[in-house]
Design a protein around this motif. Structure first.
Motif, mmCIF file in Angstrom:
data_model
loop_
_atom_site.group_PDB
_atom_site.id
_atom_site.type_symbol
_atom_site.label_atom_id
_atom_site.label_comp_id
_atom_site.label_asym_id
_atom_site.label_seq_id
_atom_site.Cartn_x
_atom_site.Cartn_y
_atom_site.Cartn_z
ATOM 1 N N ALA A 84 0.826 -1.205 0.000
ATOM 2 C CA ALA A 84 0.000 0.000 0.000
ATOM 3 C C ALA A 84 0.864 1.260 0.000
ATOM 4 C CB ALA A 84 -0.934 -0.010 1.207
ATOM 5 N N VAL A 85 2.001 1.206 0.676
ATOM 6 C CA VAL A 85 2.938 2.334 0.632
ATOM 7 C C VAL A 85 3.390 2.544 -0.813
ATOM 8 C CG1 VAL A 85 5.274 3.061 1.273
ATOM 9 C CG2 VAL A 85 3.731 2.181 3.021
ATOM 10 N N GLY A 86 3.588 1.429 -1.508
ATOM 11 C CA GLY A 86 3.955 1.516 -2.921
ATOM 12 C C GLY A 86 2.867 2.192 -3.730
ATOM 13 N N LEU A 87 1.643 1.732 -3.577
ATOM 14 C CA LEU A 87 0.534 2.336 -4.315
ATOM 15 C C LEU A 87 0.383 3.810 -3.953
ATOM 16 C CD1 LEU A 87 -1.990 2.301 -6.105
ATOM 17 C CD2 LEU A 87 -3.294 1.466 -4.154
ATOM 18 N N ASN A 88 0.675 4.127 -2.699
ATOM 19 C CA ASN A 88 0.498 5.498 -2.218
ATOM 20 C C ASN A 88 1.396 6.506 -2.948
ATOM 21 O OD1 ASN A 88 -0.907 7.250 -0.563
ATOM 22 N ND2 ASN A 88 0.661 7.228 1.017
ATOM 23 N N ALA B 211 -2.435 -4.612 -8.549
ATOM 24 C CA ALA B 211 -2.228 -6.040 -8.291
ATOM 25 C C ALA B 211 -1.276 -6.628 -9.332
ATOM 26 C CB ALA B 211 -3.561 -6.771 -8.309
ATOM 27 N N VAL B 212 -1.203 -6.002 -10.506
ATOM 28 C CA VAL B 212 -0.272 -6.461 -11.542
ATOM 29 C C VAL B 212 1.145 -6.538 -10.978
ATOM 30 C CG1 VAL B 212 0.900 -5.785 -13.670
ATOM 31 C CG2 VAL B 212 -1.588 -5.624 -13.512
ATOM 32 N N PHE B 213 1.547 -5.485 -10.290
ATOM 33 C CA PHE B 213 2.926 -5.433 -9.797
ATOM 34 C C PHE B 213 3.106 -6.372 -8.602
ATOM 35 C CE2 PHE B 213 1.572 -1.123 -11.232
ATOM 36 C CZ PHE B 213 1.980 -1.319 -12.544
ATOM 37 N N PHE B 214 2.081 -6.413 -7.766
ATOM 38 C CA PHE B 214 2.073 -7.331 -6.628
ATOM 39 C C PHE B 214 2.186 -8.770 -7.137
ATOM 40 C CE2 PHE B 214 -0.200 -9.260 -2.872
ATOM 41 C CZ PHE B 214 0.641 -8.765 -1.895
ATOM 42 N N GLY B 215 1.410 -9.079 -8.167
ATOM 43 C CA GLY B 215 1.423 -10.417 -8.746
ATOM 44 C C GLY B 215 2.741 -10.737 -9.442
ATOM 45 N N ILE B 216 3.282 -9.776 -10.164
ATOM 46 C CA ILE B 216 4.559 -10.012 -10.836
ATOM 47 C C ILE B 216 5.632 -10.327 -9.799
ATOM 48 C CG2 ILE B 216 6.433 -8.881 -12.090
ATOM 49 C CD1 ILE B 216 4.357 -7.549 -13.826
ATOM 50 N N PHE C 79 3.311 -19.777 -1.434
ATOM 51 C CA PHE C 79 2.296 -20.122 -2.445
ATOM 52 C C PHE C 79 2.012 -18.879 -3.301
ATOM 53 C CE2 PHE C 79 -2.335 -20.396 -3.464
ATOM 54 C CZ PHE C 79 -2.239 -21.464 -4.363
ATOM 55 N N VAL C 80 1.927 -19.083 -4.617
ATOM 56 C CA VAL C 80 1.556 -18.005 -5.529
ATOM 57 C C VAL C 80 0.365 -18.461 -6.338
ATOM 58 C CG1 VAL C 80 2.474 -16.315 -7.124
ATOM 59 C CG2 VAL C 80 4.020 -17.890 -5.985
ATOM 60 N N SER C 81 -0.609 -17.587 -6.513
ATOM 61 C CA SER C 81 -1.717 -17.960 -7.385
ATOM 62 C C SER C 81 -2.217 -16.718 -8.119
ATOM 63 C CB SER C 81 -2.843 -18.589 -6.573
ATOM 64 O OG SER C 81 -3.604 -17.573 -5.972
ATOM 65 N N PRO C 82 -3.020 -16.936 -9.158
ATOM 66 C CA PRO C 82 -3.502 -15.786 -9.937
ATOM 67 C C PRO C 82 -4.283 -14.771 -9.106
ATOM 68 C CG PRO C 82 -3.874 -17.814 -11.139
ATOM 69 C CD PRO C 82 -3.413 -18.209 -9.770
ATOM 70 N N THR C 83 -4.789 -15.165 -7.924
ATOM 71 C CA THR C 83 -5.544 -14.190 -7.126
ATOM 72 C C THR C 83 -4.688 -12.979 -6.751
ATOM 73 O OG1 THR C 83 -5.045 -15.523 -5.201
ATOM 74 C CG2 THR C 83 -7.277 -15.696 -6.077
ATOM 75 N N MET C 84 -3.364 -13.166 -6.762
ATOM 76 C CA MET C 84 -2.511 -12.005 -6.473
ATOM 77 C C MET C 84 -2.684 -10.933 -7.538
ATOM 78 S SD MET C 84 1.071 -13.440 -4.905
ATOM 79 C CE MET C 84 1.777 -11.839 -4.533
ATOM 80 N N GLN D 124 -9.680 -7.518 -7.080
ATOM 81 C CA GLN D 124 -9.998 -7.349 -5.666
ATOM 82 C C GLN D 124 -8.751 -6.951 -4.884
ATOM 83 O OE1 GLN D 124 -11.042 -9.876 -7.546
ATOM 84 N NE2 GLN D 124 -13.056 -10.627 -6.922
ATOM 85 N N MET D 125 -7.632 -7.557 -5.288
ATOM 86 C CA MET D 125 -6.360 -7.218 -4.635
ATOM 87 C C MET D 125 -6.044 -5.735 -4.832
ATOM 88 S SD MET D 125 -3.949 -8.656 -2.891
ATOM 89 C CE MET D 125 -3.231 -7.287 -2.006
ATOM 90 N N SER D 126 -6.186 -5.277 -6.082
ATOM 91 C CA SER D 126 -5.942 -3.852 -6.362
ATOM 92 C C SER D 126 -6.845 -2.980 -5.505
ATOM 93 C CB SER D 126 -6.214 -3.535 -7.833
ATOM 94 O OG SER D 126 -5.393 -4.301 -8.661
ATOM 95 N N GLY D 127 -8.118 -3.418 -5.409
ATOM 96 C CA GLY D 127 -9.086 -2.653 -4.625
ATOM 97 C C GLY D 127 -8.706 -2.601 -3.158
ATOM 98 N N GLU D 128 -8.246 -3.750 -2.645
ATOM 99 C CA GLU D 128 -7.860 -3.789 -1.238
ATOM 100 C C GLU D 128 -6.735 -2.806 -0.950
ATOM 101 O OE1 GLU D 128 -7.041 -7.808 0.087
ATOM 102 O OE2 GLU D 128 -9.159 -8.341 -0.085
ATOM 103 N N LEU D 129 -5.795 -2.709 -1.882
ATOM 104 C CA LEU D 129 -4.679 -1.778 -1.675
ATOM 105 C C LEU D 129 -5.197 -0.343 -1.552
ATOM 106 C CD1 LEU D 129 -1.924 -3.136 -4.107
ATOM 107 C CD2 LEU D 129 -2.105 -3.430 -1.641
ATOM 108 N N ILE D 130 -6.195 -0.002 -2.398
ATOM 109 C CA ILE D 130 -6.787 1.336 -2.302
ATOM 110 C C ILE D 130 -7.493 1.493 -0.952
ATOM 111 C CG2 ILE D 130 -8.465 2.930 -3.310
ATOM 112 C CD1 ILE D 130 -7.886 1.749 -6.009
ATOM 113 N N VAL D 131 -8.195 0.421 -0.551
ATOM 114 C CA VAL D 131 -8.902 0.464 0.737
ATOM 115 C C VAL D 131 -7.925 0.737 1.887
ATOM 116 C CG1 VAL D 131 -10.179 -0.939 2.407
ATOM 117 C CG2 VAL D 131 -10.831 -0.978 0.008
ATOM 118 N N PHE D 132 -6.767 0.091 1.858
ATOM 119 C CA PHE D 132 -5.780 0.324 2.923
ATOM 120 C C PHE D 132 -5.451 1.817 3.020
ATOM 121 C CE2 PHE D 132 -3.760 -4.039 1.821
ATOM 122 C CZ PHE D 132 -4.844 -4.673 2.390
#
Lengths: 325, 249
Positions: free
Chosen positions: A44-48, A62-67, A246-251, A255-263
């Protein structure tokens, strides 16, 4: 009411001392929770950097989080199966070394941010949100349909990656690594905000035409901001994957992107430490209300509504008594 | 005659069927204040946007110190020496007065690519910014948030930011709009001083100010230049009087 600086100190001490206490009283699960909070905070600091400082509402971080996550997953997968990552024109093998994994996560997420930025920063407002969302979905579906690395099922890594001189399997040591990285990034972020680049980016958010009129290029400022932002998210993604092994496409999910904004919104928009407060609160709530299942999201939504309607400055605004910046 | 600093030739801009500016030609000579006046909708704001780069022109050319800048970006025009102020103040209102001036200094030296050292610690830039604030009498408000400034002070800060650019030309878009009599006097004195540094293209509604400051006046009406000349010429010009029907020149 206490000052923002005091609140930063309290927040960081809490985040550091609670796991320490959990370690003393032998409650490893609490340490894992704290590590999760720290890693989410880092992302979230990153997104900020993009959102708070640059005013870029990205629904695709989430693209960057997932990468970052897949950088870890792929490198570790090849290391644990002893299969080379590629053989031609030269051989690259996997690795279990965290510093190398982090470097790759940062490089690839930075490169992705650069390309995505080149295309998306030509738009603003709702179009920018939609374009970043579209990129996020592209990566999500790509990850799902890429069988070599688990596709929809994701990739399991059997043993946590290593860091020279430390036992990363020990929860408190892994927490220490994550906490140190978060602290370092926060410190760099504080410097960034006060730097010439920070001043110019902040001005570009408030008045693009002003920045152009003094001979600076808002597009370029935002592009660099997005790259920095993406790199931090990528690093967080690599750590997150290592936390879960564990890594999965959910990263990559929106929703992940949205959560980061929520934080960020929960913690307080435009505060360097706001995302840390928001991510911590989220993890605490997630844990405390998790027992009620799906309804957790209902209460989170309610909380978000209250914050947006009545406490625009988020947690930081409520506690320091200042509505915004 | 001295070579003009800024030459605008045949500048035209259409919005669909509407011709906002039609073949506008004017120039700006060293040390002069050249005022552009005209009724609402005459094309003044369009002209400023065309000169500064916000709007592309359909025809015509703009030269700054002999160099063709017709197709340059806004950013490059600023770098080449156009220092503008905005009609609707576009300062970074969350930032302090000093930070706004520092932004100008940063642009002037084109040094935003520094990510670690505090910008306020850069003595060079800071002196540069503070000098500009001193010129417009805002140095005592350096640490105030720009959003908390009075309207007049914001106008002064607009000028200060333009000053930090050390421009070859000042382009001021209705700097007096909304100012009190006192504020207008203050800014008029400031502009009189400013012209020694670089010539001023002044778009202004306030006729008293225009007649006090301007060496030459260009009158726009429906996007066309209907008259150019000295203050006396313009006062006496019957076409101008017709365009300003009811207004006492």
């Amino acid at each position: 009411m206490i000052s923002e600086k005091a609140l930063n100190a309290i927040l960081m001490s809490l985040l550091f001392c609670v796991p320490l206490w959990a370690w003393v009283s032998d409650e490893p699960f609490t340490i894992t929770l704290a590590t999760r909070a720290v890693i989410f905070a880092l992302a979230a600091v990153g997104l900020n950097v993009a959102l708070g400082l640059g005013g870029l509402v990205s629904l695709g971080h989430a693209v960057f989080f997932g990468i970052g996550g897949y950088a870890m997953g792929i490198l570790a997968f090849h290391a644990q199966t002893y299969s080379p990552l590629m053989e031609w024109p030269f051989t690259i093998s996997g690795t279990k070394l965290m510093p190398v994994i982090w470097l790759m996560a940062i490089l690839f997420s930075g490169a992705a941010a650069f390309i995505i930025g080149l295309l998306s920063l030509r738009t603003t407002g709702v179009y920018f949100i939609m374009i970043t969302l579209a990129f996020g979905q592209m990566f999500f579906f790509f990850a799902i349909s890429w069988p070599a690395y688990g596709g929809e099922d994701g990739l399991s890594i059997y043993i946590r990656n290593s860091f020279p001189g430390m036992n990363t399997l020990d929860p408190i040591q892994f927490f220490g690594i994550c906490f140190a990285i978060l602290s370092l990034v926060l410190w760099l972020n504080v410097r960034l905000v006060k730097s010439p680049f920070g001043l110019a980016l902040n001005a570009a958010r408030q008045s693009s035409e002003r920045v152009e009129a003094v001979g600076l290029d808002p597009f370029r400022l935002r592009l660099i901001a997005l790259v920095i932002s993406g790199m931090i998210c990528g690093l967080a993604g690599a750590l997150f994957a290592d936390l879960n092994r564990f890594v999965s496409p959910t990263m990559f999910s929106w929703q992940m992107s949205g959560e980061l904004i929520v934080f960020i919104v929960l913690g307080g928009l435009g505060r360097t430490f706001g995302p840390v407060a928001g991510a911590t609160l989220f993890v605490v709530l997630e844990h405390a209300l998790g027992g009620i299942g799906e309804y957790f999201l209902f209460f989170l939504g309610l909380l978000l509504l209250v914050v947006v309607l009545f406490a625009r400055g988020g947690l930081y605004g409520i506690i320091t008594g200042r509505a915004d910046r | 005659m001295m070579r003009p600093v800024l030459q605008v030739e045949g500048l035209t801009r259409r919005f669909g069927a509407l011709i906002a500016n039609d073949d506008v030609t004017l120039d700006l000579r060293p040390r002069e204040v050249h005022a552009v006046i005209g009724p609402n909708g005459a094309g003044k704001s369009t002209l400023i946007a065309q000169i500064c780069g916000g709007l592309k022109s359909d025809a015509g050319s703009i030269r700054l110190l002999g160099q063709d800048i017709t197709h340059e970006t806004t950013k490059n025009r600023a770098r080449l020496g156009l220092g503008r102020t905005f009609q609707i103040s576009s300062l970074a209102s969350e930032d302090t007065v000093l930070q706004n001036a520092m932004l100008g200094a940063l642009g002037a030296k084109s040094r935003p690519w520094q990510f670690f050292l505090p910008v306020l610690g850069d003595k060079n830039l800071r002196d540069h910014a503070e000098n500009a604030l001193r010129r417009v009498d805002l140095i005592d408000f350096a640490d105030k948030r720009t959003g908390e400034l009075s309207h007049g002070q914001r106008r002064q800060l607009e000028v200060a930011v333009a000053l930090t650019l050390e421009p070859k030309v000042f382009i001021l878009d209705e700097p007096m709009a909304g100012l009190s009599a006192e504020g207008t006097q203050l800014l008029t004195d400031l502009l009189r001083d400013l012209r020694n540094q670089a010539p001023i293209l002044l778009v202004e509604h306030d006729m008293d100010v225009v007649f006090k400051l301007a060496d030459r006046i260009t009158v726009l009406d429906y996007g066309r230049v209907i008259a150019t000349g000295s203050v006396e010429d313009i006062r006496k010009n019957p076409i101008v009087q017709r365009a300003y029907l009811g207004e006492n020149l």
